[in-house]
Design a protein around this motif. Structure first.
Motif, PDB file in Angstrom:
ATOM      1  N   UNK A  47      10.563 -26.728   9.016  1.00 15.64           N
ATOM      2  CA  UNK A  47      11.407 -27.008   7.858  1.00 15.64           C
ATOM      3  C   UNK A  47      12.528 -25.990   7.691  1.00 15.64           C
ATOM      4  N   UNK A  48      12.209 -24.714   7.833  1.00 20.80           N
ATOM      5  CA  UNK A  48      13.207 -23.660   7.641  1.00 20.80           C
ATOM      6  C   UNK A  48      13.840 -23.197   8.946  1.00 20.80           C
ATOM      7  N   UNK A  49      13.623 -23.932  10.015  1.00 21.83           N
ATOM      8  CA  UNK A  49      14.201 -23.571  11.299  1.00 21.83           C
ATOM      9  C   UNK A  49      15.627 -24.131  11.406  1.00 21.83           C
ATOM     10  N   UNK A  50      16.306 -23.765  12.466  1.00 22.63           N
ATOM     11  CA  UNK A  50      17.671 -24.231  12.706  1.00 22.63           C
ATOM     12  C   UNK A  50      17.610 -25.367  13.723  1.00 22.63           C
ATOM     13  N   UNK A  51      18.326 -26.448  13.459  1.00 23.49           N
ATOM     14  CA  UNK A  51      18.227 -27.656  14.263  1.00 23.49           C
ATOM     15  C   UNK A  51      19.582 -27.999  14.879  1.00 23.49           C
ATOM     16  N   UNK A  52      19.530 -28.465  16.119  1.00 22.95           N
ATOM     17  CA  UNK A  52      20.739 -28.952  16.765  1.00 22.95           C
ATOM     18  C   UNK A  52      20.516 -30.400  17.192  1.00 22.95           C
ATOM     19  N   UNK A  53      21.586 -31.137  17.241  1.00 21.99           N
ATOM     20  CA  UNK A  53      21.582 -32.524  17.686  1.00 21.99           C
ATOM     21  C   UNK A  53      21.882 -32.536  19.180  1.00 21.99           C
ATOM     22  N   UNK A  54      21.147 -33.346  19.948  1.00 22.71           N
ATOM     23  CA  UNK A  54      21.398 -33.506  21.379  1.00 22.71           C
ATOM     24  C   UNK A  54      21.571 -34.999  21.642  1.00 22.71           C
ATOM     25  N   UNK A  55      22.747 -35.374  22.160  1.00 22.38           N
ATOM     26  CA  UNK A  55      23.030 -36.782  22.396  1.00 22.38           C
ATOM     27  C   UNK A  55      23.169 -37.122  23.863  1.00 22.38           C
ATOM     28  N   UNK A  56      23.387 -38.391  24.133  1.00 24.73           N
ATOM     29  CA  UNK A  56      23.569 -38.920  25.489  1.00 24.73           C
ATOM     30  C   UNK A  56      22.382 -38.625  26.405  1.00 24.73           C
ATOM     31  N   UNK A  57      21.178 -38.729  25.863  1.00 22.56           N
ATOM     32  CA  UNK A  57      19.973 -38.492  26.661  1.00 22.56           C
ATOM     33  C   UNK A  57      19.655 -39.717  27.519  1.00 22.56           C
ATOM     34  N   UNK A  58      19.187 -39.473  28.723  1.00 20.12           N
ATOM     35  CA  UNK A  58      18.724 -40.558  29.592  1.00 20.12           C
ATOM     36  C   UNK A  58      17.466 -41.178  28.984  1.00 20.12           C
ATOM     37  N   UNK A  59      17.217 -42.444  29.238  1.00 22.63           N
ATOM     38  CA  UNK A  59      16.052 -43.114  28.656  1.00 22.63           C
ATOM     39  C   UNK A  59      14.713 -42.471  29.021  1.00 22.63           C
ATOM     40  N   UNK A  60      14.652 -41.774  30.153  1.00 23.27           N
ATOM     41  CA  UNK A  60      13.372 -41.186  30.574  1.00 23.27           C
ATOM     42  C   UNK A  60      13.095 -39.810  29.967  1.00 23.27           C
ATOM     43  N   UNK A  61      14.026 -39.259  29.188  1.00 16.09           N
ATOM     44  CA  UNK A  61      13.809 -37.951  28.566  1.00 16.09           C
ATOM     45  C   UNK A  61      12.781 -38.081  27.451  1.00 16.09           C
ATOM     46  N   UNK A  62      11.748 -37.241  27.512  1.00 16.08           N
ATOM     47  CA  UNK A  62      10.673 -37.231  26.514  1.00 16.08           C
ATOM     48  C   UNK A  62      10.798 -35.977  25.650  1.00 16.08           C
ATOM     49  N   UNK A  63       9.982 -35.903  24.603  1.00 15.86           N
ATOM     50  CA  UNK A  63       9.932 -34.693  23.778  1.00 15.86           C
ATOM     51  C   UNK A  63       9.626 -33.475  24.646  1.00 15.86           C
ATOM     52  N   UNK A  64       8.653 -33.612  25.516  1.00 17.19           N
ATOM     53  CA  UNK A  64       8.232 -32.495  26.370  1.00 17.19           C
ATOM     54  C   UNK A  64       9.344 -32.054  27.314  1.00 17.19           C
ATOM     55  N   UNK A  65      10.052 -33.006  27.894  1.00 15.28           N
ATOM     56  CA  UNK A  65      11.137 -32.671  28.810  1.00 15.28           C
ATOM     57  C   UNK A  65      12.263 -31.961  28.063  1.00 15.28           C
ATOM     58  N   UNK A  66      12.590 -32.446  26.878  1.00 14.85           N
ATOM     59  CA  UNK A  66      13.644 -31.827  26.081  1.00 14.85           C
ATOM     60  C   UNK A  66      13.248 -30.408  25.680  1.00 14.85           C
ATOM     61  N   UNK A  67      11.991 -30.243  25.264  1.00 15.58           N
ATOM     62  CA  UNK A  67      11.511 -28.912  24.889  1.00 15.58           C
ATOM     63  C   UNK A  67      11.506 -27.976  26.096  1.00 15.58           C
ATOM     64  N   UNK A  68      11.044 -28.448  27.238  1.00  9.94           N
ATOM     65  CA  UNK A  68      10.987 -27.611  28.444  1.00  9.94           C
ATOM     66  C   UNK A  68      12.377 -27.133  28.829  1.00  9.94           C
ATOM     67  N   UNK A  69      13.368 -27.998  28.718  1.00 11.21           N
ATOM     68  CA  UNK A  69      14.729 -27.627  29.085  1.00 11.21           C
ATOM     69  C   UNK A  69      15.254 -26.526  28.171  1.00 11.21           C
TER      70      UNK A  69
END
Length: 105
Positions: A47-69
């Motif tokens: 809730x109190x963290x800082x958030x960024x928007x990431x767009x143009x993701x490929x359909x195969x990108x998962x939560x885990x893949x995004x976090x790992x990157x």
């Protein structure tokens, strides 16, 4: 018959990388499913963290893949979520990444 196992990692980024590289790999001819193990409410409150928007993701990108990157570049990365279409189950092509502080890298 289903069998389960759990692995504890010291760093969340290492666990995310394991999910990214090992999910659907085969062991003794059987594909394995690798994912986060958590009870409801166990995830870190962002809730109190800082958030960024990431767009143009490929359909195969998962939560885990995004976090790992992102966690590979910042130890402050706390969460990553891809937005999914409830009706189709497909990615909407964007997501959000959370960081514990403004020092992203």
């Amino acid at each position: 018959q289903s069998s389960y196992g759990f692995v504890d990692y010291y760093e969340r980024g290492s666990a995310a990388l394991a999910i990214l590289t090992l999910n659907r790999k085969q062991i003794f001819g059987q594909p394995i499913r690798v994912n986060w193990a958590y009870a409801s409410g166990q995830r870190e409150d962002t809730t109190d963290h800082f958030h960024i928007f990431v767009g143009d993701l490929s359909p195969e990108v998962t939560d885990s893949a995004l976090f790992a990157f992102f966690s590979a570049y910042s130890p402050n990365c706390s969460d990553a979520r891809v937005m999914w279409d409830q009706k189709t189950g497909r990615s909407r092509g964007y997501g959000f990444v959370s960081f514990r502080n403004q020092q992203v890298c």
